[in-house]
Design an enzyme around this catalytic site. Structure first.
Site, PDB file in Angstrom:
ATOM      1  N   ALA A   7      -2.964  -8.012  11.328  1.00 36.81           N
ATOM      2  CA  ALA A   7      -3.852  -8.187  10.168  1.00 36.81           C
ATOM      3  C   ALA A   7      -5.227  -8.439  10.758  1.00 36.81           C
ATOM      4  O   ALA A   7      -5.647  -9.573  10.936  1.00 36.81           O
ATOM      5  CB  ALA A   7      -3.378  -9.351   9.309  1.00 36.81           C
ATOM      6  N   PRO A  65     -11.778  -8.844   9.586  1.00 35.78           N
ATOM      7  CA  PRO A  65     -12.861  -7.949   9.981  1.00 35.78           C
ATOM      8  C   PRO A  65     -12.930  -7.653  11.472  1.00 35.78           C
ATOM      9  O   PRO A  65     -13.739  -6.840  11.893  1.00 35.78           O
ATOM     10  CB  PRO A  65     -14.111  -8.699   9.519  1.00 35.78           C
ATOM     11  N   GLY A  66     -12.143  -8.314  12.293  1.00 34.95           N
ATOM     12  CA  GLY A  66     -12.011  -7.816  13.657  1.00 34.95           C
ATOM     13  C   GLY A  66     -12.571  -8.693  14.766  1.00 34.95           C
ATOM     14  O   GLY A  66     -12.733  -8.212  15.879  1.00 34.95           O
ATOM     15  N   SER A  67     -12.829  -9.968  14.496  1.00 37.40           N
ATOM     16  CA  SER A  67     -13.401 -10.768  15.586  1.00 37.40           C
ATOM     17  C   SER A  67     -12.399 -10.967  16.713  1.00 37.40           C
ATOM     18  O   SER A  67     -12.769 -10.890  17.896  1.00 37.40           O
ATOM     19  CB  SER A  67     -13.939 -12.098  15.067  1.00 37.40           C
ATOM     20  N   LYS A  68     -11.135 -11.175  16.348  1.00 33.23           N
ATOM     21  CA  LYS A  68     -10.137 -11.370  17.421  1.00 33.23           C
ATOM     22  C   LYS A  68      -9.819 -10.032  18.088  1.00 33.23           C
ATOM     23  O   LYS A  68      -9.572  -9.968  19.285  1.00 33.23           O
ATOM     24  CB  LYS A  68      -8.874 -12.033  16.862  1.00 33.23           C
ATOM     25  N   ASP A  76      -4.835  -3.205   9.369  1.00 34.13           N
ATOM     26  CA  ASP A  76      -5.084  -4.041   8.189  1.00 34.13           C
ATOM     27  C   ASP A  76      -4.648  -3.257   6.961  1.00 34.13           C
ATOM     28  O   ASP A  76      -4.928  -2.059   6.853  1.00 34.13           O
ATOM     29  CB  ASP A  76      -6.566  -4.424   8.075  1.00 34.13           C
ATOM     30  N   ASP A 134       0.871  -1.770   5.511  1.00 37.04           N
ATOM     31  CA  ASP A 134       1.342  -3.118   5.230  1.00 37.04           C
ATOM     32  C   ASP A 134       2.057  -3.623   6.481  1.00 37.04           C
ATOM     33  O   ASP A 134       3.051  -3.039   6.912  1.00 37.04           O
ATOM     34  CB  ASP A 134       2.294  -3.066   4.030  1.00 37.04           C
ATOM     35  N   ASP A 147      -2.382 -12.850  12.724  1.00 38.35           N
ATOM     36  CA  ASP A 147      -3.396 -13.765  12.179  1.00 38.35           C
ATOM     37  C   ASP A 147      -3.389 -13.503  10.677  1.00 38.35           C
ATOM     38  O   ASP A 147      -4.202 -12.756  10.155  1.00 38.35           O
ATOM     39  CB  ASP A 147      -4.758 -13.434  12.812  1.00 38.35           C
ATOM     40  N   CYS A 173      -5.908 -20.101   9.260  1.00 41.19           N
ATOM     41  CA  CYS A 173      -6.996 -21.088   9.196  1.00 41.19           C
ATOM     42  C   CYS A 173      -6.698 -22.044   8.053  1.00 41.19           C
ATOM     43  O   CYS A 173      -7.569 -22.412   7.275  1.00 41.19           O
ATOM     44  CB  CYS A 173      -8.365 -20.435   9.087  1.00 41.19           C
TER      45      CYS A 173
END
Ligand SMILES: C[S@@+](CC[C@H](N)C(=O)[O-])C[C@H]1O[C@@H](n2cnc3c(N)ncnc32)[C@H](O)[C@@H]1O
Length: 844
Positions: free
Chosen positions: A225, A228-231, A258, A285, A314, A367
């Site tokens: 998942a 937006p792609g920071s990890k 995603d 999915d 995540d 989070c």
């Protein structure tokens, strides 16, 4: 215009009603209470949330840290809070942190050249490494803090994050950095370096999962998942390195998925700055992500293990750890949010475990601080895996990370109504409810008058529209201040929790049937035997007050053995159960999870009769996965643009002229490394890595997911009338150049710098050797690499140039890339590694 008119009109009605009720409409306006802060209406508190966590016992432990002069954590330990006072202090610390602004943080990319990195770190230290006096603006809206003023603090703004290489946490929030004149040059520096792709702004806690996963450059990684792609960026920077000396392209890769295809496109944009071919972006999915098998030798008709060395789940979560960034959390928090997400989170985690290879690692993170979204999911995963998965302890390997142990038990507390039902009920009982609410709140306000200003009291009294109420004898609004007399008094806490409409279920048998699609069996804590074998304490809970961050949860699991028959059966049973819950679970008032619906038709067609393997070699067919045309737009129609755009090899009619013109080796073509998108007009030809071709494309992976992006642009069709139909693209040039034997020049540093001059550059400005080679070329694109860096695809000191019709050349590179190239050149020249021959051109 229409919309804003409607909004104004609606507000006018609201205010009119308020006036009719004898209230002053002006009070409801979002006027700044301290004269300069426009955000003061946010309420930093929520009775339900605070009572929920207090009753869960999260204030029962504190952290004692030993810190050195530079603020680095040297050691820390957890201590039990043994008195009500200690617990209250701990609660205050938690609340203060949850309400405070979030310090900004960023990383220098691990793929940034070492000399450049040193230079950036030096510049950073010069600007903000030393202590200085900074005015910090207050954050408005706190019940007890309406009149707070800006304070001046003596701080060293940038502090190294010990457990993430080359990363920094600032003692300041983004707003202060943006607005404080003393930090103007630093703010500009941040903007320029971000634009050039050398630094990435990322929350400290968000950097933890990739660090915990500890991937290596040759690894195959799945980010389930990802948007937006920071990890994803952090993981990609690692696999973008050569696995061994002499590699001309990355051998590892990241599959970033995603379910929301728009967010998947956003991710593609986000990672573009890394300029890596080692990425494959998909949209499906994650609960049904295709399982690519390790080998074909497994028992026929059984699910074999996955191929991924590292898997990151995540998952979507309630996000109550993000209150510092998203103050809306205070208003929207509901115990039901966690339950609504638990089944989806568990289903993604189960699939993640299936995709992980034996010996590989799965990282589960959220989070949120809610055990229903965290430990309950991990416990269910461990239970189903029958010993194939084990929780791994990573704390000790991450210096400076203060992470509390995971919980081994927790309480199940839920509202028995959905938010929509509550609202409907409020409308129905409005007169009666309002009278009762006023009565109750009047009492509450009098009780906590000492702590509240007149403005706050009236705001709390007057706020009607967004307060959700339970039709409960002793209801409490989310805006009522949570002030327990003693955190030791569990009876009082229980009463408070119940007064806000939550009901405690001790066991699954206590859950009424209407709630069973939300409060599922896996939400309940493990048995004493499971507690001793699961080691849930190895999970990491990051509390906002411990490192001045957001709240976060991370668990790292190792797949120590293949799933046995019992585990496989348990996985299937649980997945089916969760799917059934999800199918029934659509209810008004549920949080919008942006779920992508399963195409049930394609599911039944693809799965074999007995639910066993039925399809393409190398892909598990046991659980229905999504066909490529599954995407449903918001209006319910199927997407026509997404899902039919696979990578297909470049055809002979295109390749043969290219091969001749640029001297491209046959091997790369035969291996299918040059590809086009099936639905495109073939304007762009992409370069795919061998690993992606072999591990994904050859396994027919594209048939099972929607492919959003991969590879780098290798060639782009020429708009000009020219001998070659395609010109080389700067995006993928560092990977394509090693496959070219024609139209390629190696330049010394002076010639290379001359190439970077803006506009057309006359050939006579270059060294004689360079002039000779360029003049030998016909009009069209050619490649110039810096001598000594010809095969270095990481430093990427290679340029695409255009040989003009006149006696001139010009670069085909964006200005941002030219600026980045100039920074690299400066760094190289300033270090001893700048041993590049000055001026000595040599062609290949
Ligand atoms: C917490 S965010 C991920 C953040 C991301 N890992 C990062 O670091 O930038 C959760 C993501 O899960 C996606 N999502 C929600 N349901 C999903 C599903 N069933 N399968 C795959 N992705 C899903 C959402 O679109 C959202 O982008």
């Amino acid at each position: 215009m229409g919309r804003s008119w409607r909004r104004r009109n609606k507000n006018r009605h609201k205010n009119k009603n308020a006036e009719e009720n004898g209230e002053d409409s002006r009070r409801k306006k979002k006027t700044p209470s301290n004269g300069n802060n426009p955000y003061t209406m946010v309420e930093y508190g929520n009775f339900r949330m605070e009572s929920f966590y207090a009753y869960q016992g999260i204030h029962d432990f504190a952290v004692e840290k030993e810190v050195d002069d530079d603020g680095n954590v040297v050691s820390y330990k957890f201590v039990s809070c043994t008195s009500a006072e200690q617990k209250e202090q701990e609660r205050q610390r938690w609340m203060e942190a949850m309400k405070g602004t979030l310090p900004a943080s960023f990383r220098i990319g691990s793929d940034v050249d070492v000399h450049l990195r040193q230079r950036l770190e030096h510049e950073l230290n010069e600007m903000v490494g030393q202590k200085m006096e900074i005015e910090i603006e207050p954050r408005g809206g706190d019940f007890g803090n309406r009149e707070s003023k800006a304070e001046i603090k003596l701080i060293a703004p940038a502090q190294k994050i010990q457990f993430v290489p080359h990363s920094y946490q600032l003692s300041l929030d983004r707003q202060t950095i943006r607005r404080n004149p003393k930090l103007e040059s630093f703010h500009n520096w941040l903007k320029v370096q971000t634009e050039a792709g050398f630094i990435t702004r990322q929350e400290t806690v968000s950097m933890i999962p990739p660090v915990v996963l500890n991937p290596e450059p040759h690894h195959m990684i799945l980010d389930m998942a990802a948007a937006p792609g920071s990890k994803t960026s952090q993981l990609l920077e690692i696999v973008n390195f050569p696995s061994k000396a002499g590699d001309h392209e990355p051998t590892g890769f990241v599959v970033a998925n995603d379910s929301d295809h728009k967010r998947a496109y956003m991710l593609t944009h986000q990672i573009r700055r890394i300029n890596s071919p080692a990425i494959f972006v998909t949209s499906c999915d994650a609960r049904h992500f295709p399982i690519l098998k390790e080998s074909q030798d497994g028992e026929a008709g059984t699910v074999s293990e996955g191929i991924f060395d590292r898997v990151l789940a995540d998952v979507p979560c309630s996000g109550d750890g993000t209150s510092r960034k998203n103050p809306g959390v205070w208003k929207s928090w509901s115990a039901l949010n966690g339950y609504s997400l638990h089944s989806l989170q568990l289903a993604i985690a189960l699939r993640g475990a299936q995709c992980t290879k034996v010996g590989g690692y799965l990282c589960y993170s959220t989070c949120s601080m809610n055990p229903i979204e965290n430990e309950a999911v991990v416990a269910a995963l461990l239970r189903a895996s029958e010993g194939s998965l084990e929780l791994v302890e990573r704390r000790s390997e991450l210096p400076g990370l203060v992470a509390r142990p995971g919980l081994s038990t927790w309480k199940n507390l839920a509202h028995e109504r959905s938010n929509r039902q509550i609202k409907d009920n409020n409308k129905k009982n409005s007169a009666k409810m309002q009278a009762r609410r006023k009565e109750w709140e009047q009492k509450e306000m009098t009780d906590c008058q000492d702590n509240m200003t007149g403005v706050e009291s009236s705001l709390a009294r007057n706020a009607q529209d967004d307060i959700e109420l339970e039709n409960h004898e002793d209801f409490i609004s989310i805006r009522t201040k949570f002030e327990p007399k003693s955190l030791e008094d569990m009876e009082e806490l229980k009463r408070m929790v119940e007064s806000s409409g939550m009901i405690e279920y001790k066991t699954f048998d206590d859950v009424p049937s209407k709630m069973r699609k939300r409060v599922v069996a896996s939400c309940f804590p493990p048995t004493p035997e499971e507690v001793s074998s699961f080691h849930l304490d190895r999970c990491m809970r990051i509390m906002p007050q411990d490192m001045n961050t957001g709240g976060f949860f991370v668990a790292l699991l190792k797949k120590v053995a293949p799933f046995n028959a019992k585990a496989r059966a348990r996985f299937i049973a649980l997945q089916e159960q969760l799917e059934a819950v999800e199918d029934d679970g659509e209810e008004e008032g549920e949080p919008d999870l942006k779920r992508v619906k399963l195409d049930s038709e394609s599911k039944s067609i693809e799965a074999g009769e007995d639910g066993k393997e039925a399809g393409a070699a190398g892909i598990d067919m046991v659980h229905g996965y999504l066909k490529r045309d599954f995407l449903i737009e918001k209006d319910g129609t199927k997407s026509t643009t997404v899902g039919k755009d696979d990578f297909v090899p470049v055809s002979d009619d295109i390749f043969i002229p290219l091969k001749e013109y640029y001297g491209i080796d046959e091997e790369s073509f035969k291996e299918g490394q040059f590809a086009t998108r099936a639905a495109s007009d073939k304007k762009v030809l992409y370069f795919l890595t061998k690993a992606i071709k072999k591990q994904l494309i050859d396994r027919k992976f594209q048939e099972k997911v929607t492919v959003i992006a991969s590879g780098l642009k290798a060639f782009v069709r020429n708009s000009k009338d020219c001998e070659a139909t395609y010109r080389v693209s700067q995006e993928g040039i560092h990977l394509v150049a090693p496959h070219m034997s024609k139209r390629k020049i190696v330049a010394g540093i002076d010639d290379f710098e001359t190439c970077l001059k803006s506009g057309t550059v006359e050939i006579k400005n270059f060294t004689e050797e360079f002039q000779k080679q360029v003049r030998a070329l016909s009009m069209g694109s050619f490649v110039v690499s810096l001598q000594g860096y010809e095969d270095d695809y990481i430093k990427k000191l290679v340029l695409v140039m255009w040989r003009c019709r006149s006696d001139a050349v010009k670069f085909l590179v964006t200005q941002a890339e030219v600026d980045g190239m100039r920074s690299k050149m400066r760094a190289i020249k300033e270090t001893s590694a700048g041993s590049i021959a000055s001026g000595g051109d040599a062609s290949i």
